[in-house]
Design a protein around this motif. Structure first.
Motif, PDB file in Angstrom:
ATOM      1  N   ARG A   1       1.056  -1.586   0.410  1.00 29.75           N
ATOM      2  CA  ARG A   1       0.276   0.125  -0.160  1.00 29.75           C
ATOM      3  C   ARG A   1       0.733   1.002  -0.130  1.00 29.75           C
ATOM      4  N   LEU A   2       0.181   2.520  -0.199  1.00 29.34           N
ATOM      5  CA  LEU A   2       1.372   3.731  -0.547  1.00 29.34           C
ATOM      6  C   LEU A   2       0.853   4.149   0.584  1.00 29.34           C
ATOM      7  N   PRO A   3       1.558   5.210   1.481  1.00 26.95           N
ATOM      8  CA  PRO A   3       1.693   5.685   2.402  1.00 26.95           C
ATOM      9  C   PRO A   3      -0.030   6.025   2.646  1.00 26.95           C
ATOM     10  N   GLN A   4      -0.956   6.466   1.768  1.00 31.15           N
ATOM     11  CA  GLN A   4      -1.877   6.927   2.522  1.00 31.15           C
ATOM     12  C   GLN A   4      -2.784   7.147   1.252  1.00 31.15           C
ATOM     13  N   GLY A   5      -4.589   7.358   0.651  1.00 25.54           N
ATOM     14  CA  GLY A   5      -4.821   7.645  -0.363  1.00 25.54           C
ATOM     15  C   GLY A   5      -4.235   8.589  -1.676  1.00 25.54           C
ATOM     16  N   THR A   6      -4.070   8.507  -2.471  1.00 27.16           N
ATOM     17  CA  THR A   6      -3.453   9.283  -3.817  1.00 27.16           C
ATOM     18  C   THR A   6      -3.736   8.721  -4.439  1.00 27.16           C
ATOM     19  N   ARG A   7      -4.502  10.147  -5.552  1.00 26.07           N
ATOM     20  CA  ARG A   7      -4.657  10.606  -6.631  1.00 26.07           C
ATOM     21  C   ARG A   7      -3.775  11.204  -7.487  1.00 26.07           C
ATOM     22  N   TYR A   8      -3.805  11.488  -8.639  1.00 27.45           N
ATOM     23  CA  TYR A   8      -2.895  11.779  -9.606  1.00 27.45           C
ATOM     24  C   TYR A   8      -0.835  11.821  -8.963  1.00 27.45           C
ATOM     25  N   LEU A   9      -1.214  10.370  -8.776  1.00 24.71           N
ATOM     26  CA  LEU A   9       0.691  10.097  -8.276  1.00 24.71           C
ATOM     27  C   LEU A   9       1.275  10.278 -10.272  1.00 24.71           C
ATOM     28  N   SER A  10       2.556  10.480  -9.967  1.00 20.06           N
ATOM     29  CA  SER A  10       3.079  10.450 -10.493  1.00 20.06           C
ATOM     30  C   SER A  10       4.843   9.440 -10.418  1.00 20.06           C
ATOM     31  N   SER A  11       4.609   7.672 -11.813  1.00 24.61           N
ATOM     32  CA  SER A  11       5.142   6.699 -11.350  1.00 24.61           C
ATOM     33  C   SER A  11       6.330   7.353 -12.601  1.00 24.61           C
TER      34      SER A  11
ATOM     35  N   ASP B   1      16.172  -0.487 -12.155  1.00 22.63           N
ATOM     36  CA  ASP B   1      14.495  -1.098 -12.443  1.00 22.63           C
ATOM     37  C   ASP B   1      13.748  -1.105 -11.468  1.00 22.63           C
ATOM     38  N   SER B   2      13.959   0.221 -10.836  1.00 30.16           N
ATOM     39  CA  SER B   2      13.194   0.926  -9.796  1.00 30.16           C
ATOM     40  C   SER B   2      11.793   1.771 -10.335  1.00 30.16           C
ATOM     41  N   VAL B   3      10.572   1.939  -9.460  1.00 29.01           N
ATOM     42  CA  VAL B   3       9.512   2.894  -9.734  1.00 29.01           C
ATOM     43  C   VAL B   3       9.521   4.041  -9.208  1.00 29.01           C
ATOM     44  N   PHE B   4       9.668   5.280 -10.047  1.00 27.91           N
ATOM     45  CA  PHE B   4       9.687   6.506  -8.447  1.00 27.91           C
ATOM     46  C   PHE B   4       8.373   6.900  -8.750  1.00 27.91           C
TER      47      PHE B   4
ATOM     48  N   LYS C   1       5.228  14.059  -1.050  1.00 27.89           N
ATOM     49  CA  LYS C   1       5.870  12.786   0.055  1.00 27.89           C
ATOM     50  C   LYS C   1       6.681  11.614  -1.476  1.00 27.89           C
ATOM     51  N   ALA C   2       7.676  10.829  -1.166  1.00 30.25           N
ATOM     52  CA  ALA C   2       8.158  10.076  -2.754  1.00 30.25           C
ATOM     53  C   ALA C   2       8.922   8.900  -2.366  1.00 30.25           C
ATOM     54  N   GLN C   3       8.197   8.381  -3.040  1.00 29.92           N
ATOM     55  CA  GLN C   3       8.950   6.377  -2.813  1.00 29.92           C
ATOM     56  C   GLN C   3       9.943   5.826  -3.531  1.00 29.92           C
ATOM     57  N   PHE C   4      10.427   4.627  -4.049  1.00 33.99           N
ATOM     58  CA  PHE C   4      10.941   3.444  -4.198  1.00 33.99           C
ATOM     59  C   PHE C   4       9.984   2.460  -4.679  1.00 33.99           C
ATOM     60  N   TYR C   5       9.510   1.977  -5.730  1.00 31.47           N
ATOM     61  CA  TYR C   5       8.800   0.727  -5.491  1.00 31.47           C
ATOM     62  C   TYR C   5      10.384  -0.137  -5.971  1.00 31.47           C
ATOM     63  N   TRP C   6      10.347  -1.173  -5.482  1.00 32.66           N
ATOM     64  CA  TRP C   6      11.326  -2.422  -5.837  1.00 32.66           C
ATOM     65  C   TRP C   6      10.717  -3.797  -6.517  1.00 32.66           C
ATOM     66  N   PRO C   7      10.684  -4.160  -7.973  1.00 27.98           N
ATOM     67  CA  PRO C   7       9.272  -4.856  -8.194  1.00 27.98           C
ATOM     68  C   PRO C   7      10.020  -5.772  -7.611  1.00 27.98           C
ATOM     69  N   ARG C   8      11.976  -6.609  -7.532  1.00 22.71           N
ATOM     70  CA  ARG C   8      12.195  -7.768  -7.794  1.00 22.71           C
ATOM     71  C   ARG C   8      11.891  -7.934  -6.203  1.00 22.71           C
ATOM     72  N   ALA C   9      12.110  -7.338  -5.354  1.00 26.14           N
ATOM     73  CA  ALA C   9      11.657  -7.473  -3.759  1.00 26.14           C
ATOM     74  C   ALA C   9       9.991  -7.153  -3.110  1.00 26.14           C
ATOM     75  N   GLY C  10       9.470  -6.379  -4.199  1.00 27.18           N
ATOM     76  CA  GLY C  10       7.556  -6.531  -4.045  1.00 27.18           C
ATOM     77  C   GLY C  10       6.970  -5.271  -2.816  1.00 27.18           C
ATOM     78  N   ARG C  11       8.316  -4.784  -2.820  1.00 26.60           N
ATOM     79  CA  ARG C  11       8.551  -3.173  -1.449  1.00 26.60           C
ATOM     80  C   ARG C  11       8.780  -2.093  -1.558  1.00 26.60           C
ATOM     81  N   PHE C  12       7.983  -0.838  -0.660  1.00 29.01           N
ATOM     82  CA  PHE C  12       8.866   0.268  -1.357  1.00 29.01           C
ATOM     83  C   PHE C  12       9.725   0.859  -0.160  1.00 29.01           C
ATOM     84  N   THR C  13      10.335   1.685  -0.190  1.00 32.43           N
ATOM     85  CA  THR C  13      11.342   2.270   0.132  1.00 32.43           C
ATOM     86  C   THR C  13      11.255   4.216   0.219  1.00 32.43           C
ATOM     87  N   ALA C  14      11.628   4.911   0.853  1.00 28.59           N
ATOM     88  CA  ALA C  14      11.220   6.342   1.134  1.00 28.59           C
ATOM     89  C   ALA C  14      12.116   6.853   0.238  1.00 28.59           C
TER      90      ALA C  14
END
Length: 662
Positions: free
Chosen positions: A445-455, A461-464, A482-495
């Motif tokens: 899940r994202l840190p909170q409900g979010t619309r208009y997010l840029s990815s 190979d991360s997604v900012f 806020k901003a975060q990275f999604y790491w597809p191989r690990a399946g998790r977000f980092t700040a």
């Protein structure tokens, strides 16, 4: 005798009390100031940047500030920022349309003459590196309660098989009761279709020729000449075209079913242009058959472009009449029929099908065309993809083909309710298209409900992901810093480091060739938490440098001289130093993004071989995986530190001679 303090003591106590009182009153401000100073100090530290990255504002000249609605990276390394009228009706009424070309390497800006109102157009990267821009704004909306003249769509019929008829803007149509309406645009009606019918007598003798004429039709928006309720109609009627005489008056007429004072939506245009990155100008090509405002343009495996959805020339969602642009002929042909809401997110998948994630930008009924599925344009079949949580909150969500593209996994992030709904979701979901029956599964899940997010996909190979808002167009000061990275191989977000600038509706983000991410725009309704002050369009341009750019620059991989296109075997060799440190190569398609919709970006894993002083990359030959066009080539080390990009072209597969003749 009772003790009485001296006057001097009283003054001292009062003075100290005043200081204590003032300190207490000012404590929140003082604390906030100290906190801000500490935060500024903290984010400036090398260790912080190495872990979270850093943001910086780009100095933007006053005369180059535009309402950036669209952003596209060109193979020259420059970024095309398109505003058109920029959601500013005063500019629209003046016919003042804007485009700016930004060179991130030199940080220079150039105004580009803009021939049409490309506000809310569609765009797609073409195989030769030009950018196709199609659609835009013909008319601004008029809200409920503000419509003073009845209006709506008029179907103009032409029963003459001998001549095409053009009626200019301002042509008047008269109803049977004498009420007059005026066309707001030029309209051209083709010749009627004439068919020769052959019949035979019982004896077998051919009878004299008979002909059948089928009237041609075109559509135009009309408005009552006079204000007031007399222009309202609720029944179908035939309308005389004022000024036509003789046979023309008999052959050409209007038909309308309902002309009302209900809200009148934005209306689209048919115009299409190619932007030439070398000449740095728009070049007109054949217009679309349908006018489109808020359309999606998606590149197909053969380099042609499919235009889908949008509001048409009377403000209705195009009912499913899609069309295909061929960059070789510069013309449009009929595409497969399927309805989608505006700006649908459609991704070319391995094998040639298009995945519709359900992400969209809003216009259209809540119950129609919003369910995700795999669409095969060749057979026009649609297979639903089920399992999505919060399916009623896909509007203004982000979608992307996760890196590398060979994994064939697509992600949806956030989103909100239909229209001006205050709903937003923190849901992310992923579908694996390699499974026998693809279905959505929950992501982190994202840190909170979010619309208009840029990815934005990065070379490591991360997604900012950055920005967005909790509420519709940032209402209630709900921008998310806020901003975060999604790491597809690990399946998790980092700040990641937080942006200084909030971004909601009409904002964009894209990857630059040097590995940074540029963010543009934002169009909030209000400027305060209580929604009492009108918002202003955000002109600040903010650029993010990921952690990999805060490592030792001497250890950053680099590519030297090499070709600007792959050879017939899909290979390209580049000079390089310290080749033993280069472990991966990625081919990344440049973005063309608007309204949180970027169906262009993708990252392809490449084969890699090395010598002591060169690297050779192998590009997959499957055009459904690697659509033709210009790409950024990055190589990375074991830590994911990327080189600066080299631009390289992948050409469209050659068509058989018989197909070329068609």
């Amino acid at each position: 005798m009772a003790y009485r303090p001296s006057k001097k003591f009283k003054k001292t106590v009062l003075g100290v009390g005043a200081v204590v009182l003032l300190a207490g009153l000012n404590a929140p401000a003082a604390f906030s100031f100290a906190e801000d100073r500490y935060h500024a100090y903290k984010i400036a530290q090398p260790g912080y940047k190495a872990q979270y990255g850093s943001w910086g504002l780009v100095a933007l000249p006053e005369d180059q500030r535009i309402n950036a609605m669209h952003a596209a990276l060109l193979h020259t390394g420059k970024v095309l920022l398109i505003a058109g009228s920029g959601n500013d009706q005063k500019k629209f009424d003046k016919g003042t349309f804007d485009t700016v070309l930004w060179d991130p390497a030199k940080n220079t800006f150039k105004r580009i003459p803009t021939p049409e109102d490309f506000f809310c157009a569609g765009h797609s990267q073409l195989p030769d590196g030009r950018l196709l821009v199609a659609g835009g704004t013909a008319r601004y909306e008029v809200l409920d309660g503000k419509v003073t003249r009845a209006g709506g769509g008029m179907r103009v019929k032409n029963e003459s098989p001998d001549k095409t008829v053009t009626l200019r803007k301002g042509t008047r149509f008269r109803s049977p009761s004498g009420v007059e309406y005026e066309s707001k645009f030029d309209v051209t009606v083709p010749k009627a279709k004439r068919e020769f019918l052959i019949s035979y007598a019982k004896s077998g003798r051919m009878l004299p020729w008979k002909t059948k004429v089928t009237a041609a039709e075109a559509r135009v928006f009309v408005e009552a000449v006079q204000e007031g309720p007399q222009g309202l109609t609720t029944e179908a009627a035939q309308y005389e075209v004022i000024g036509l005489k003789g046979k023309d008056a008999d052959n050409v007429y209007g038909l309308a079913e309902r002309l009302s004072t209900a809200k009148q939506d934005f209306q689209g245009i048919k115009a299409a242009y190619e932007f030439d990155p070398k000449a740095e100008k728009y070049i007109p090509v054949a217009p679309m058959k349908d006018a489109r405002w808020y359309p999606t343009l998606v590149t197909l495996q053969d380099g042609r472009v499919l235009a889908v959805s949008g509001l048409n020339d009377v403000g209705d969602v195009v009912p499913g009449d899609n069309e295909i642009y061929d960059p070789r002929t510069k013309k449009w042909t009929k595409g497969p029929f399927r309805y989608f809401p505006t700006y649908p997110a459609l991704f070319l998948t391995k094998g040639g099908k298009l995945l519709y994630t359900g992400s969209n930008a809003g216009y259209g009924p809540a119950e129609k065309g919003r369910a995700p599925g795999l669409w095969d344009p060749r057979t026009n079949t649609f297979e639903p993809v089920k399992g999505l949580t919060d399916p009623d909150q896909l509007e203004t969500s982000a979608s992307l083909l996760l890196p590398p593209a060979q994994d064939q996994k697509v992600m949806v992030l956030g989103g909100g309710g239909v229209g001006e709904s205050p709903k937003s979701t923190a849901r992310t979901a992923i579908v694996d298209l390699k499974t026998a029956t693809p279905a959505w599964r929950e992501g982190p899940r994202l840190p909170q409900g979010t619309r208009y997010l840029s990815s934005v996909i990065l070379p490591d190979d991360s997604v900012f992901t950055t920005g967005g808002a909790r509420d519709y167009r940032g209402r209630g000061a709900s921008d998310i810093h806020k901003a975060q990275f999604y790491w597809p191989r690990a399946g998790r977000f980092t700040a990641a480091a937080a942006p200084a600038v909030g971004r909601n509706y009409h904002s964009e983000a894209l990857l630059l060739p040097d590995g940074r991410v540029a963010t543009f725009g934002s169009d909030p309704l209000f400027a305060d938490k209580d929604n009492t002050k009108l918002g202003r369009f955000e002109h600040r341009l903010e650029v993010y440098s990921p952690p990999y750019l805060h490592r030792d620059p001497a250890l950053r991989p680099a590519l030297g001289a090499g070709p600007d296109e792959v050879d017939q075997n899909g290979r390209a060799t580049f000079r390089a130093k310290d080749t033993d440190r280069i472990v991966r190569a990625r081919l990344m398609r440049p973005s063309a993004v608007t309204h949180t919709t970027d169906v262009e970006q993708r990252s392809i894993e490449l084969g890699l071989s090395r010598t002591a002083d060169s690297v050779t990359v192998d590009v997959p030959s499957d055009p459904t995986l690697v659509p033709p066009g210009w790409y950024m080539l990055f190589v990375t080390d074991v830590d994911g530190t990327p080189s600066e990009a080299k631009w390289i072209q992948v050409r469209a597969p050659k068509k058989p001679a018989a197909e070329d003749e068609d």
